[in-house]
Write a protein that holds these residues in place. Sequence first.
Motif, PDB file in Angstrom:
ATOM      1  N   GLY A  20       0.817  -1.210   0.000  1.00 57.14           N
ATOM      2  CA  GLY A  20       0.000   0.000   0.000  1.00 57.14           C
ATOM      3  C   GLY A  20       0.849   1.257   0.000  1.00 57.14           C
ATOM      4  O   GLY A  20       0.529   2.233  -0.694  1.00 57.14           O
ATOM      5  N   VAL A  21       1.947   1.248   0.763  1.00 54.33           N
ATOM      6  CA  VAL A  21       2.855   2.396   0.780  1.00 54.33           C
ATOM      7  C   VAL A  21       3.435   2.616  -0.613  1.00 54.33           C
ATOM      8  O   VAL A  21       3.556   3.746  -1.076  1.00 54.33           O
ATOM      9  N   GLY A  22       3.768   1.520  -1.302  1.00 52.69           N
ATOM     10  CA  GLY A  22       4.293   1.631  -2.664  1.00 52.69           C
ATOM     11  C   GLY A  22       3.287   2.265  -3.609  1.00 52.69           C
ATOM     12  O   GLY A  22       3.640   3.106  -4.442  1.00 52.69           O
ATOM     13  N   SER A  23       2.027   1.908  -3.478  1.00 57.14           N
ATOM     14  CA  SER A  23       0.982   2.523  -4.305  1.00 57.14           C
ATOM     15  C   SER A  23       0.830   4.006  -3.983  1.00 57.14           C
ATOM     16  O   SER A  23       0.657   4.834  -4.874  1.00 57.14           O
ATOM     17  N   PHE A  24       0.920   4.339  -2.703  1.00 59.66           N
ATOM     18  CA  PHE A  24       0.822   5.737  -2.277  1.00 59.66           C
ATOM     19  C   PHE A  24       1.989   6.558  -2.828  1.00 59.66           C
ATOM     20  O   PHE A  24       1.799   7.665  -3.336  1.00 59.66           O
ATOM     21  N   VAL A  25       3.191   5.996  -2.779  1.00 60.20           N
ATOM     22  CA  VAL A  25       4.372   6.686  -3.315  1.00 60.20           C
ATOM     23  C   VAL A  25       4.236   6.863  -4.825  1.00 60.20           C
ATOM     24  O   VAL A  25       4.582   7.909  -5.379  1.00 60.20           O
ATOM     25  N   GLY A  26       3.709   5.833  -5.507  1.00 58.78           N
ATOM     26  CA  GLY A  26       3.485   5.945  -6.946  1.00 58.78           C
ATOM     27  C   GLY A  26       2.511   7.046  -7.293  1.00 58.78           C
ATOM     28  O   GLY A  26       2.703   7.793  -8.257  1.00 58.78           O
ATOM     29  N   SER A  27       1.453   7.184  -6.496  1.00 59.72           N
ATOM     30  CA  SER A  27       0.486   8.268  -6.716  1.00 59.72           C
ATOM     31  C   SER A  27       1.132   9.626  -6.476  1.00 59.72           C
ATOM     32  O   SER A  27       0.868  10.590  -7.198  1.00 59.72           O
ATOM     33  N   GLY A  28       1.986   9.694  -5.459  1.00 56.80           N
ATOM     34  CA  GLY A  28       2.699  10.944  -5.185  1.00 56.80           C
ATOM     35  C   GLY A  28       3.641  11.315  -6.311  1.00 56.80           C
ATOM     36  O   GLY A  28       3.751  12.489  -6.683  1.00 56.80           O
ATOM     37  N   LEU A  29       4.317  10.313  -6.871  1.00 59.73           N
ATOM     38  CA  LEU A  29       5.220  10.566  -7.994  1.00 59.73           C
ATOM     39  C   LEU A  29       4.439  11.080  -9.198  1.00 59.73           C
ATOM     40  O   LEU A  29       4.871  12.023  -9.877  1.00 59.73           O
ATOM     41  N   LEU A  30       3.286  10.499  -9.442  1.00 62.13           N
ATOM     42  CA  LEU A  30       2.448  10.941 -10.550  1.00 62.13           C
ATOM     43  C   LEU A  30       1.970  12.382 -10.334  1.00 62.13           C
ATOM     44  O   LEU A  30       1.977  13.194 -11.266  1.00 62.13           O
ATOM     45  N   ALA A  31       1.603  12.706  -9.104  1.00 62.27           N
ATOM     46  CA  ALA A  31       1.193  14.086  -8.804  1.00 62.27           C
ATOM     47  C   ALA A  31       2.365  15.046  -8.978  1.00 62.27           C
ATOM     48  O   ALA A  31       2.194  16.172  -9.462  1.00 62.27           O
ATOM     49  N   LEU A  32       3.562  14.597  -8.605  1.00 61.43           N
ATOM     50  CA  LEU A  32       4.752  15.441  -8.722  1.00 61.43           C
ATOM     51  C   LEU A  32       5.066  15.776 -10.174  1.00 61.43           C
ATOM     52  O   LEU A  32       5.319  16.930 -10.514  1.00 61.43           O
ATOM     53  N   VAL A  33       5.045  14.767 -11.048  1.00 62.61           N
ATOM     54  CA  VAL A  33       5.379  15.033 -12.445  1.00 62.61           C
ATOM     55  C   VAL A  33       4.232  15.700 -13.194  1.00 62.61           C
ATOM     56  O   VAL A  33       4.400  16.098 -14.345  1.00 62.61           O
ATOM     57  N   SER A  34       3.069  15.831 -12.542  1.00 67.10           N
ATOM     58  CA  SER A  34       1.947  16.552 -13.147  1.00 67.10           C
ATOM     59  C   SER A  34       1.945  18.029 -12.790  1.00 67.10           C
ATOM     60  O   SER A  34       1.113  18.785 -13.302  1.00 67.10           O
ATOM     61  N   LEU A  35       2.843  18.458 -11.921  1.00 70.19           N
ATOM     62  CA  LEU A  35       2.918  19.868 -11.550  1.00 70.19           C
ATOM     63  C   LEU A  35       3.243  20.727 -12.778  1.00 70.19           C
ATOM     64  O   LEU A  35       3.986  20.288 -13.659  1.00 70.19           O
ATOM     65  N   PRO A  36       2.719  21.937 -12.844  1.00 66.21           N
ATOM     66  CA  PRO A  36       2.985  22.804 -13.997  1.00 66.21           C
ATOM     67  C   PRO A  36       4.480  23.063 -14.219  1.00 66.21           C
ATOM     68  O   PRO A  36       4.916  23.198 -15.358  1.00 66.21           O
ATOM     69  N   ALA A  37       5.268  23.100 -13.151  1.00 62.15           N
ATOM     70  CA  ALA A  37       6.702  23.354 -13.299  1.00 62.15           C
ATOM     71  C   ALA A  37       7.404  22.215 -14.035  1.00 62.15           C
ATOM     72  O   ALA A  37       8.380  22.428 -14.748  1.00 62.15           O
ATOM     73  N   ILE A  38       6.913  20.988 -13.858  1.00 61.91           N
ATOM     74  CA  ILE A  38       7.514  19.824 -14.533  1.00 61.91           C
ATOM     75  C   ILE A  38       6.752  19.537 -15.816  1.00 61.91           C
ATOM     76  O   ILE A  38       7.338  19.425 -16.885  1.00 61.91           O
ATOM     77  N   GLY A  39       5.447  19.385 -15.719  1.00 55.01           N
ATOM     78  CA  GLY A  39       4.574  19.286 -16.884  1.00 55.01           C
ATOM     79  C   GLY A  39       4.745  18.061 -17.753  1.00 55.01           C
ATOM     80  O   GLY A  39       4.456  18.109 -18.942  1.00 55.01           O
ATOM     81  N   TRP A  40       5.197  16.944 -17.192  1.00 56.47           N
ATOM     82  CA  TRP A  40       5.375  15.749 -18.008  1.00 56.47           C
ATOM     83  C   TRP A  40       4.057  15.067 -18.347  1.00 56.47           C
ATOM     84  O   TRP A  40       3.936  14.417 -19.370  1.00 56.47           O
ATOM     85  N   MET A  41       3.056  15.189 -17.469  1.00 55.87           N
ATOM     86  CA  MET A  41       1.833  14.414 -17.634  1.00 55.87           C
ATOM     87  C   MET A  41       0.676  15.200 -18.239  1.00 55.87           C
ATOM     88  O   MET A  41      -0.365  14.635 -18.529  1.00 55.87           O
ATOM     89  N   SER A  42       0.813  16.493 -18.390  1.00 59.79           N
ATOM     90  CA  SER A  42      -0.271  17.264 -18.995  1.00 59.79           C
ATOM     91  C   SER A  42       0.295  18.498 -19.677  1.00 59.79           C
ATOM     92  O   SER A  42       1.325  19.020 -19.279  1.00 59.79           O
ATOM     93  N   SER A  43      -0.400  18.914 -20.704  1.00 65.14           N
ATOM     94  CA  SER A  43      -0.022  20.130 -21.414  1.00 65.14           C
ATOM     95  C   SER A  43      -0.758  21.287 -20.754  1.00 65.14           C
ATOM     96  O   SER A  43      -1.980  21.346 -20.786  1.00 65.14           O
ATOM     97  N   HIS A  44      -0.019  22.201 -20.145  1.00 64.18           N
ATOM     98  CA  HIS A  44      -0.653  23.276 -19.409  1.00 64.18           C
ATOM     99  C   HIS A  44      -1.081  24.434 -20.310  1.00 64.18           C
ATOM    100  O   HIS A  44      -1.774  25.331 -19.868  1.00 64.18           O
ATOM    101  N   THR A  45      -0.667  24.365 -21.566  1.00 69.27           N
ATOM    102  CA  THR A  45      -1.129  25.375 -22.507  1.00 69.27           C
ATOM    103  C   THR A  45      -2.411  24.927 -23.199  1.00 69.27           C
ATOM    104  O   THR A  45      -3.199  25.737 -23.637  1.00 69.27           O
ATOM    105  N   ASP A  46      -2.616  23.616 -23.316  1.00 68.12           N
ATOM    106  CA  ASP A  46      -3.793  23.063 -23.974  1.00 68.12           C
ATOM    107  C   ASP A  46      -4.295  21.902 -23.125  1.00 68.12           C
ATOM    108  O   ASP A  46      -3.963  20.744 -23.371  1.00 68.12           O
TER     109      ASP A  46
END
Length: 140
Positions: free
Chosen positions: A64-90
């Motif tokens: 469960g901790v591993g799943s939680f860390v994975g979700s945190g990593l996904l949230a981290l790379v979705s931040l506008p400063a990193i922007g790997w998981m979403s296009s913040h312009t579109d």
Amino acid sequence: GLDTKIGNATYYAADLPIWCQVPQYILIGISEIFASIAGLEFAYSAAPKSMQSAIMGLFFFFSGVGSFVGSGLLALVSLPAIGWMSSHTDLGNINKCSLDNYFFLLAAIQGVTLILFLIISVRYERQKAKANGIGAPGRT
């Protein structure tokens, strides 16, 4: 692609048939079965009789901790400063994302984990061999 308008935002979806995703989900399910059974069997056999239930509980806790860390990593790379998981312009258009960076990051994390696993498993085997009075495997 498929364009869906919700409110004032237009979301772009691929017209990929679901059958193209079935093999990935089957492989994920099979790998989860193999990993869970092997991990639980090892935890059960390596633990003293009085601690087997607690060890198995810890196994599930750390899953469960591993799943939680994975979700945190996904949230981290979705931040506008990193922007790997979403296009913040579109918003909603994944064609301008850097998903390749995310997958390379996952591969690097798995590579580091593999090296740690190999180091720990070799030490464990040597310690087990010493406890049984047998020379370490591969050494003369």
